[in-house]
Design a protein around this motif. Structure first.
Motif, mmCIF file in Angstrom:
data_model
loop_
_atom_site.group_PDB
_atom_site.id
_atom_site.type_symbol
_atom_site.label_atom_id
_atom_site.label_comp_id
_atom_site.label_asym_id
_atom_site.label_seq_id
_atom_site.Cartn_x
_atom_site.Cartn_y
_atom_site.Cartn_z
ATOM 1 N N SER A 39 64.813 -39.718 -31.312
ATOM 2 C CA SER A 39 65.561 -38.468 -31.422
ATOM 3 C C SER A 39 67.023 -38.730 -31.771
ATOM 4 O O SER A 39 67.666 -39.612 -31.208
ATOM 5 N N PHE A 40 67.512 -37.970 -32.732
ATOM 6 C CA PHE A 40 68.932 -38.015 -33.080
ATOM 7 C C PHE A 40 69.697 -36.958 -32.289
ATOM 8 O O PHE A 40 70.787 -37.192 -31.787
ATOM 9 N N SER A 41 69.116 -35.764 -32.186
ATOM 10 C CA SER A 41 69.733 -34.671 -31.432
ATOM 11 C C SER A 41 68.655 -33.654 -31.086
ATOM 12 O O SER A 41 67.716 -33.438 -31.851
ATOM 13 N N ASP A 42 68.786 -33.046 -29.919
ATOM 14 C CA ASP A 42 67.843 -31.991 -29.521
ATOM 15 C C ASP A 42 68.468 -30.608 -29.673
ATOM 16 O O ASP A 42 67.984 -29.632 -29.110
ATOM 17 N N LYS A 43 69.533 -30.508 -30.454
ATOM 18 C CA LYS A 43 70.254 -29.253 -30.586
ATOM 19 C C LYS A 43 69.707 -28.343 -31.694
ATOM 20 O O LYS A 43 70.123 -27.198 -31.815
ATOM 21 N N LEU A 44 68.791 -28.847 -32.509
ATOM 22 C CA LEU A 44 68.233 -28.019 -33.580
ATOM 23 C C LEU A 44 66.738 -28.309 -33.709
ATOM 24 O O LEU A 44 66.345 -29.448 -33.962
ATOM 25 N N LYS A 45 65.923 -27.268 -33.523
ATOM 26 C CA LYS A 45 64.475 -27.437 -33.633
ATOM 27 C C LYS A 45 63.864 -26.248 -34.368
ATOM 28 O O LYS A 45 64.311 -25.115 -34.213
ATOM 29 N N PHE A 46 62.849 -26.563 -35.148
ATOM 30 C CA PHE A 46 62.061 -25.543 -35.845
ATOM 31 C C PHE A 46 60.637 -25.624 -35.318
ATOM 32 O O PHE A 46 60.044 -26.707 -35.294
ATOM 33 N N ILE A 47 60.102 -24.492 -34.896
ATOM 34 C CA ILE A 47 58.740 -24.437 -34.380
ATOM 35 C C ILE A 47 57.950 -23.455 -35.230
ATOM 36 O O ILE A 47 58.286 -22.270 -35.305
ATOM 37 N N TYR A 48 56.920 -23.959 -35.908
ATOM 38 C CA TYR A 48 56.107 -23.121 -36.786
ATOM 39 C C TYR A 48 54.692 -23.016 -36.227
ATOM 40 O O TYR A 48 54.077 -24.027 -35.871
ATOM 41 N N ILE A 49 54.177 -21.798 -36.176
ATOM 42 C CA ILE A 49 52.828 -21.549 -35.677
ATOM 43 C C ILE A 49 52.001 -20.960 -36.811
ATOM 44 O O ILE A 49 52.316 -19.878 -37.315
ATOM 45 N N GLU A 50 50.956 -21.664 -37.229
ATOM 46 C CA GLU A 50 50.097 -21.216 -38.322
ATOM 47 C C GLU A 50 48.920 -20.419 -37.738
ATOM 48 O O GLU A 50 47.899 -20.979 -37.340
ATOM 49 N N LEU A 51 49.072 -19.121 -37.680
ATOM 50 C CA LEU A 51 48.083 -18.261 -37.030
ATOM 51 C C LEU A 51 46.669 -18.358 -37.607
ATOM 52 O O LEU A 51 45.693 -18.297 -36.851
ATOM 53 N N PRO A 52 46.481 -18.470 -38.939
ATOM 54 C CA PRO A 52 45.111 -18.508 -39.458
ATOM 55 C C PRO A 52 44.270 -19.655 -38.913
ATOM 56 O O PRO A 52 43.043 -19.609 -38.982
ATOM 57 N N LYS A 53 44.912 -20.685 -38.373
ATOM 58 C CA LYS A 53 44.157 -21.807 -37.815
ATOM 59 C C LYS A 53 43.606 -21.503 -36.420
ATOM 60 O O LYS A 53 42.781 -22.271 -35.911
ATOM 61 N N PHE A 54 44.078 -20.431 -35.812
ATOM 62 C CA PHE A 54 43.609 -20.105 -34.463
ATOM 63 C C PHE A 54 42.296 -19.338 -34.564
ATOM 64 O O PHE A 54 42.264 -18.197 -35.019
ATOM 65 N N LYS A 55 41.213 -19.965 -34.132
ATOM 66 C CA LYS A 55 39.873 -19.402 -34.308
ATOM 67 C C LYS A 55 39.183 -19.063 -32.993
ATOM 68 O O LYS A 55 38.030 -18.632 -33.004
ATOM 69 N N LYS A 56 39.832 -19.239 -31.864
ATOM 70 C CA LYS A 56 39.160 -19.064 -30.581
ATOM 71 C C LYS A 56 38.743 -17.613 -30.345
ATOM 72 O O LYS A 56 39.466 -16.682 -30.685
ATOM 73 N N THR A 57 37.580 -17.455 -29.732
ATOM 74 C CA THR A 57 37.128 -16.142 -29.292
ATOM 75 C C THR A 57 37.712 -15.854 -27.925
ATOM 76 O O THR A 57 38.298 -16.748 -27.281
ATOM 77 N N GLU A 58 37.556 -14.618 -27.452
ATOM 78 C CA GLU A 58 38.070 -14.273 -26.126
ATOM 79 C C GLU A 58 37.490 -15.188 -25.052
ATOM 80 O O GLU A 58 38.196 -15.630 -24.143
ATOM 81 N N ALA A 59 36.213 -15.490 -25.137
ATOM 82 C CA ALA A 59 35.555 -16.334 -24.135
ATOM 83 C C ALA A 59 36.111 -17.753 -24.116
ATOM 84 O O ALA A 59 36.017 -18.455 -23.103
ATOM 85 N N GLU A 60 36.697 -18.195 -25.228
ATOM 86 C CA GLU A 60 37.194 -19.569 -25.339
ATOM 87 C C GLU A 60 38.664 -19.704 -24.946
ATOM 88 O O GLU A 60 39.197 -20.815 -24.919
ATOM 89 N N LEU A 61 39.323 -18.605 -24.617
ATOM 90 C CA LEU A 61 40.745 -18.666 -24.278
ATOM 91 C C LEU A 61 40.936 -19.397 -22.954
ATOM 92 O O LEU A 61 40.278 -19.096 -21.966
ATOM 93 N N GLU A 62 41.881 -20.356 -22.949
ATOM 94 C CA GLU A 62 42.108 -21.157 -21.755
ATOM 95 C C GLU A 62 43.526 -21.031 -21.215
ATOM 96 O O GLU A 62 43.731 -20.923 -20.010
ATOM 97 N N THR A 63 44.509 -21.077 -22.078
ATOM 98 C CA THR A 63 45.900 -21.095 -21.653
ATOM 99 C C THR A 63 46.597 -19.770 -21.967
ATOM 100 O O THR A 63 46.086 -18.933 -22.714
ATOM 101 N N GLN A 64 47.796 -19.623 -21.413
ATOM 102 C CA GLN A 64 48.615 -18.455 -21.723
ATOM 103 C C GLN A 64 48.989 -18.432 -23.207
ATOM 104 O O GLN A 64 49.036 -17.379 -23.843
ATOM 105 N N PHE A 65 49.225 -19.614 -23.771
ATOM 106 C CA PHE A 65 49.540 -19.711 -25.193
ATOM 107 C C PHE A 65 48.358 -19.245 -26.033
ATOM 108 O O PHE A 65 48.529 -18.529 -27.031
ATOM 109 N N ASP A 66 47.140 -19.627 -25.638
ATOM 110 C CA ASP A 66 45.939 -19.137 -26.327
ATOM 111 C C ASP A 66 45.922 -17.612 -26.355
ATOM 112 O O ASP A 66 45.601 -16.995 -27.380
#
Length: 286
Positions: free
Chosen positions: A150-177
């Motif tokens: 790590s050079f610095s923790d002062k700048l971060k980019f977080i990208y979430i690619e929604l089309p890759k999320f395929k879980k059904t309701e029954a498969e949800l495990e975490t709050q993030f899911d």
């Protein structure tokens, strides 16, 4: 209103996202979502919304308008954006937008050069071309030195690619899911699923219920939903016709065709330029 057949709002529309995550009464929803993707040391206990419009110092700088821009209780800055379609220079735009929360920290009196962390969170309704074969749906980009230190923790980019999320309701495990399931399926639901009994989701489903909107909110949401569906139709059509698979000339033709359709639908030239990579002058001449 012909567009409003669903019970719950679509959170990927401009109006829907800002209604659920960009208003003071609902900021607990934004905090809970962000805390699922932030490191332990930057967990948010409280935040305040800042104006979501910044203007560059130079006349030629274009305006930066964020979906949601907020500041954590310890000074961390968060830009949260929903991106509905690929843009030629989307990563460049993310870097450009991140520069504004950095610059504004220097405006304080007797600044000691210390920066508070800046996070850009992109909720993407598409997959990056260079990540199509990558199973990971969340990508964290940070400042690194050689050997990935790590050079610095002062700048971060977080990208979430929604089309890759395929879980059904029954498969949800975490709050993030559960949050990803909300982004993908909220507008298709007719009731709150059994796995969403926490108070945070009780508040979410209550805020998302279209029947509780005022008349002005209904009008604004219908316009936002129409814009979202028009955008999606244009992009889907371009894929079906093979424009996205062509060589350079084909890609340029695809950009002109998309720009022509979006211009005819009344989209602002600046937004068309961001989506297609065409200049404002090229778009005006269409």
């Amino acid at each position: 209103m012909s567009y409003l057949q669903e019970k719950y709002i679509n959170p990927l529309t401009d109006f829907g996202f800002k209604k659920l995550f960009g208003t003071e009464p609902n900021k607990i929803l934004l905090m809970d979502f962000l805390n699922q993707i932030l490191p332990e040391k930057h967990q948010i206990q409280e935040l305040s919304y800042s104006k979501n419009e910044h203007v560059g110092q130079q006349e030629l700088d274009r305006k930066a308008i964020f979906d949601v821009y907020c500041v954590g209780q310890s000074g961390e800055r968060f830009i949260v954006e929903v991106q509905k379609a690929k843009q030629n220079y989307f990563k460049d735009r993310s870097i450009y937008y991140a520069s504004f929360p950095i610059q504004e920290q220097a405006k304080r009196g007797n600044w000691d050069d210390k920066l508070e962390p800046v996070y850009t969170v992109g909720i993407l309704d598409f997959i990056f071309d260079d990540h199509k074969l990558d199973a990971e749906l969340i990508h964290v980009v940070a400042l690194k030195k050689s050997a990935q230190r790590s050079f610095s923790d002062k700048l971060k980019f977080i990208y979430i690619e929604l089309p890759k999320f395929k879980k059904t309701e029954a498969e949800l495990e975490t709050q993030f899911d559960k949050w990803l399931y909300v982004f993908r399926h909220l507008s298709q639901l007719q009731k709150r699923p059994t796995k969403f009994q926490e108070k945070i989701f009780e508040k979410l489903f209550e805020a998302a219920e279209i029947a509780k909107f005022s008349k002005n909110e209904l009008v604004a949401y219908e316009e936002s939903l129409k814009y979202y569906r028009d955008m999606k139709n244009v992009v889907d059509t371009s894929k079906e016709e093979g424009w996205l698979e062509g060589q350079k000339a084909g890609c340029e033709q695809r950009n002109y065709e998309i720009a022509r359709v979006l211009k005819a639908k009344g989209m602002p030239i600046q937004e068309i330029s961001e989506i297609t990579g065409l200049t404002a002058q090229e778009i005006e001449h269409l």
